[in-house]
Design a protein around this motif. Sequence first.
Motif, short mmCIF file in Angstrom:
data_model
loop_
_atom_site.label_atom_id
_atom_site.label_comp_id
_atom_site.label_asym_id
_atom_site.label_seq_id
_atom_site.Cartn_x
_atom_site.Cartn_y
_atom_site.Cartn_z
N VAL A 43 0.73 -1.12 0.06
CA VAL A 43 -0.08 0.12 0.04
C VAL A 43 0.75 1.18 0.00
O VAL A 43 0.75 2.09 -0.61
CB VAL A 43 -1.05 -0.05 1.17
CG1 VAL A 43 -1.69 1.28 1.49
CG2 VAL A 43 -2.05 -1.13 0.93
N LYS A 47 0.91 4.20 -2.90
CA LYS A 47 0.62 5.51 -2.66
C LYS A 47 1.72 6.40 -3.18
O LYS A 47 1.55 7.62 -3.77
CB LYS A 47 0.30 5.81 -1.10
CG LYS A 47 -1.08 5.28 -1.09
CD LYS A 47 -1.32 5.80 0.62
CE LYS A 47 -2.50 5.24 1.07
NZ LYS A 47 -3.10 5.68 2.47
N VAL A 55 -2.80 6.75 -5.94
CA VAL A 55 -3.69 6.19 -4.88
C VAL A 55 -4.10 6.96 -3.89
O VAL A 55 -2.71 7.54 -3.27
CB VAL A 55 -3.20 5.03 -4.49
CG1 VAL A 55 -4.26 4.29 -3.51
CG2 VAL A 55 -3.32 4.14 -5.89
N VAL A 58 -6.97 3.56 0.60
CA VAL A 58 -6.94 2.08 0.29
C VAL A 58 -8.04 1.47 1.48
O VAL A 58 -7.77 1.83 2.95
CB VAL A 58 -5.71 1.59 0.47
CG1 VAL A 58 -5.94 0.00 0.08
CG2 VAL A 58 -4.93 2.37 -0.66
N MET A 74 -8.94 -5.49 -1.75
CA MET A 74 -8.62 -3.94 -1.61
C MET A 74 -9.37 -3.30 -2.47
O MET A 74 -9.96 -3.51 -3.58
CB MET A 74 -7.28 -3.59 -2.23
CG MET A 74 -6.11 -4.53 -1.48
SD MET A 74 -4.55 -4.09 -2.11
CE MET A 74 -3.61 -3.61 -0.69
N LEU A 76 -9.23 0.88 -3.89
CA LEU A 76 -8.45 2.09 -3.99
C LEU A 76 -9.29 3.25 -4.31
O LEU A 76 -10.26 3.13 -5.10
CB LEU A 76 -7.27 1.66 -5.19
CG LEU A 76 -6.70 0.38 -4.80
CD1 LEU A 76 -5.67 0.08 -6.10
CD2 LEU A 76 -5.93 0.22 -3.65
N CYS A 78 -8.53 6.69 -6.19
CA CYS A 78 -7.37 7.10 -6.91
C CYS A 78 -7.78 8.69 -7.53
O CYS A 78 -8.87 8.91 -7.55
CB CYS A 78 -7.29 6.50 -8.41
SG CYS A 78 -6.76 4.72 -8.11
#
Length: 92
Positions: A43, A47, A55, A58, A74, A76, A78
């Motif tokens: 993660v 990012k 991103v 999350v 997951m 995400l 964005c």
Amino acid sequence: MYSAYEVLGARSTTPAAAEVRRLTLKYMHAANRHFERRIRLFVKWLKSSGILGGVQDVVVRIEFQDRGYPHAHMILWCKDSPNVGGGEEGQA
């Protein structure tokens, strides 16, 4: 020695898979911590890398399969992604 395919792949009935299952159950806390750390690093990379247009946030859910292997689902968020909900900007 067993290949990664045999241990983690379709052959979940191999002696190696049984050994992984046994060790995962015996050291469940260590296996959980290791997997969670790998997810956190992934993660962090998502990012910081700017991949997928950046991103912003999350949500992660970790589950365990019947044979003891963890996996993650997951969602995400964005940066500059299209608003598909039809609401105002910044709302889902």
